[in-house]
Design a protein around this motif. Structure first.
Motif, short mmCIF file in Angstrom:
data_model
loop_
_atom_site.label_atom_id
_atom_site.label_comp_id
_atom_site.label_asym_id
_atom_site.label_seq_id
_atom_site.Cartn_x
_atom_site.Cartn_y
_atom_site.Cartn_z
N VAL A 59 -41.13 -30.04 -31.85
CA VAL A 59 -41.84 -29.89 -31.46
C VAL A 59 -41.92 -28.57 -32.66
O VAL A 59 -42.14 -27.51 -33.49
N PHE B 122 -48.59 -34.50 -29.59
CA PHE B 122 -48.37 -32.45 -30.29
C PHE B 122 -47.32 -32.74 -31.26
O PHE B 122 -47.67 -32.66 -31.96
N SER B 125 -49.00 -34.73 -34.27
CA SER B 125 -49.47 -33.85 -34.87
C SER B 125 -49.20 -32.67 -35.91
O SER B 125 -49.79 -32.46 -37.01
N SER B 126 -48.10 -31.98 -35.05
CA SER B 126 -47.48 -31.06 -36.18
C SER B 126 -46.54 -31.84 -36.43
O SER B 126 -46.03 -30.56 -37.73
N GLU B 159 -51.87 -24.98 -33.96
CA GLU B 159 -50.75 -24.96 -33.01
C GLU B 159 -50.61 -24.13 -31.77
O GLU B 159 -50.21 -24.98 -30.95
N GLY B 163 -50.97 -25.68 -28.23
CA GLY B 163 -50.21 -26.29 -26.89
C GLY B 163 -50.68 -25.40 -25.56
O GLY B 163 -50.32 -25.67 -24.58
N ILE B 166 -53.57 -27.49 -23.65
CA ILE B 166 -52.62 -28.04 -23.54
C ILE B 166 -51.71 -28.03 -22.04
O ILE B 166 -52.09 -28.99 -20.88
#
Lengths: 206, 341
Positions: A59, B122, B125-126, B159, B163, B166
């Protein structure tokens, strides 16, 4: 056995792509290989049961840092021949830095730096919970400190790049919303038979 | 080396492949019909009919389109970086499929029930931005490159607030596991107590999937078609499929986080007779309909407005909401119970 297979796969690809990061002629390829190396590092984390760190690596480093990195490298106007020219000049310095790192790693591996500890046994509790449990209690102060350092870095970066330019028109939505018809509109009665522009020009001349 | 091919490994591998097939197959058909639904729904909203000629109600239109795309010539621009040019659409397509590994369709109906499911989603998708940015760069065309730069900036910006949203959900659920997040909504869907975050998340998913009103990366009036200008035939089709599969993925993420996943709206007789996966699909369809509805009704954002919305409104708002949620849960004693080792 299959774990060993995956370990050598991830580790091998990671080493190969790390070498390619340095060797590639095109800097965009370097960044792409760097991303591949990050991915394989995440794979290695998964193998030792540190799934939270693996996801965080993807991430943060792949999903955010490397994107911006790629962004910058693509935008730069780089002369490839010029870049190669400096290679021999920087080679000794690079070798020295690399040698020191190798030395430190060997000392850490065979010395007493890790205190003879091995990777902890994976427990029943998810390691996200485990990590949170120590991060916000035992190391809360250090955690806050790290946050403060990041904040200072952020403020520094913003203050370095922020500049006020004259003559730039910006949309300020709050101001637009605050406008009322009474402030900006004027209803003018226009008597029939006379020129409608007369009311305006007369005012301006006074 | 040979023994694991003949023993239980082979059986396990075969079972996993079968599961993957059962998810990917229906997904691709869903993508095909989503393109049709988009054209039909927007058609009706604009008082047109949309494609209705091929097959009953135009049902065979997606397949006709697919055939047309496959029959076309794959053009490689002379100045393009061939390897990256061809890799970009594949990456987009692969990334839109791998995320489905952790999506729970029902109780226990998930390929990989991992502990960090939401982080995995996450992360995947990033990564979607790479397909776009690589395509834009490798095309060696200024329109494609500008589209890719816009997209990269847009995805990274939204994003951040995604985040934080989430985190709000995680505070209420107390787990990163997607099945556990759905189970935590048995009494109340998170869309109710976290309604503002639900809205923020939905708008962020629109930006994340480059959909209207945030479809600046492919703003046809200024950038021709954005990052995939130079693509044709199947390489274009892969982008297209990836984009729509991503839309379905983001909708399912919204459903899992806020609309109770496979759970019925109320645990009463006629509603809880319907099987969970069906509820899940119905909810995804509802969210997808809103996606199309938004596209038919809103004009495109300007670039500076997009950035302002992401950084100056969504980010502080979701950050404040994290503090509020955490504070409320702490004071009311409703923090989820997490046993520490």
């Amino acid at each position: 056995m299959i774990e060993a297979l995956f370990f050598y796969l991830f580790a091998g690809v990671m080493l190969a792509s790390s070498v390619m990061v340095v060797v590639s002629r095109n800097p965009v390829y370097s960044v792409l290989f760097l991303i591949l190396a990050f991915f394989n590092a995440a794979g290695l984390f998964v193998l030792i049961g540190a799934e939270f760190l693996a996801m965080l690596l993807v991430v943060v480093y792949v999903g955010a840092v490397a994107v911006l990195f790629l962004f910058v490298v693509m935008m730069l106007d780089i002369n490839f021949a010029e870049m190669r020219a400096g290679f021999q000049k920087y080679l000794p310095l690079g070798l020295i830095v690399g040698g020191i790192l190798v030395f430190e790693l060997v000392v850490a591996m065979y010395g007493d730096a890790f205190g003879g500890k091995t990777a902890p046994v994976v427990s029943e509790i998810a390691n996200t919970t485990r990590l949170g449990g120590v991060l916000y209690t035992k190391y809360a102060f250090l955690f806050q400190l790290a946050g403060l350092i990041l904040l200072v870095a952020m403020i520094g970066a913003i203050s370095l790049t922020l500049r006020k330019r004259a003559g730039v028109r910006r949309q300020i939505i709050a101001e637009q919303n605050a406008r009322r018809p009474a402030d900006v509109l004027e209803v003018i009665k226009v008597p029939s038979g006379k020129a409608p522009a007369a009311a305006n020009t007369g005012k301006a001349e006074e | 080396m040979m023994d694991f091919l003949t023993h239980e490994w082979a059986v396990e591998l075969g079972w996993i492949l079968l599961q993957i097939l059962f998810v990917i197959g229906p997904l691709l058909i869903a993508v095909a019909y989503l393109t049709l639904a988009e054209r039909r729904v927007i058609g009706f909203m604009q008082l047109r009919k949309g494609p209705n000629v091929v097959g009953p109600f135009g049902m065979f239109q997606p397949f006709a389109d697919a055939l047309k795309l496959m029959a076309k010539e794959t053009i490689l621009p002379a100045g393009a970086n061939k390897v990256v040019f061809l890799f970009a659409p594949m990456l987009t397509f692969i990334l839109s499929l791998v995320a489905w590994a952790v999506i729970p369709f029902g109780e226990g109906l998930v390929i990989a029930d991992i502990n960090v499911g939401i982080l995995y989603l996450f992360a995947v998708s990033s990564l979607g931005v790479y397909g776009v940015i690589m395509a834009g760069w490798a095309s060696n065309s200024k329109y494609a490159f500008l589209g890719a730069l816009r997209s990269a900036a847009q995805m990274v910006s939204y994003e951040v607030s995604m985040g934080l949203v989430i985190i709000n959900v995680l505070l209420c659920a107390g787990s990163l596991n997607l099945s556990a997040i759905v189970e935590a909504q048995r009494d109340m869907w998170f869309a109710l107590p976290l309604l503002p975050m639900f809205v923020v998340f939905f708008i962020s998913t629109l930006a994340e999937t480059n959909r209207a009103p945030f479809d600046l990366p492919e703003g046809e009036s200024e950038l021709v078609a954005g990052y995939f200008v130079e693509y044709s035939s199947m390489s274009f089709a892969l982008f297209f499929l990836g984009e729509y599969a991503n839309m379905i993925l983001m909708s399912s993420m919204t459903v899992i986080l806020f609309l109770g996943g496979w759970l019925p709206p109320l645990d009463i007789w006629p509603l809880n007779m319907i099987p969970g996966p069906l509820w899940f699909i119905l909810k995804i369809m509802l969210v997808l309909f809103v996606f199309l509805w938004v596209r038919a009704t809103t004009p495109r954002y300007r670039y500076d407005q997009l950035m302002r919305l992401g950084w100056k409104i969504f980010l502080p708002f979701s950050l404040i909401y994290v503090v509020l949620t955490a504070g409320y849960l702490l004071v009311s004693g409703n923090l989820p119970d997490v046993s520490l080792g």
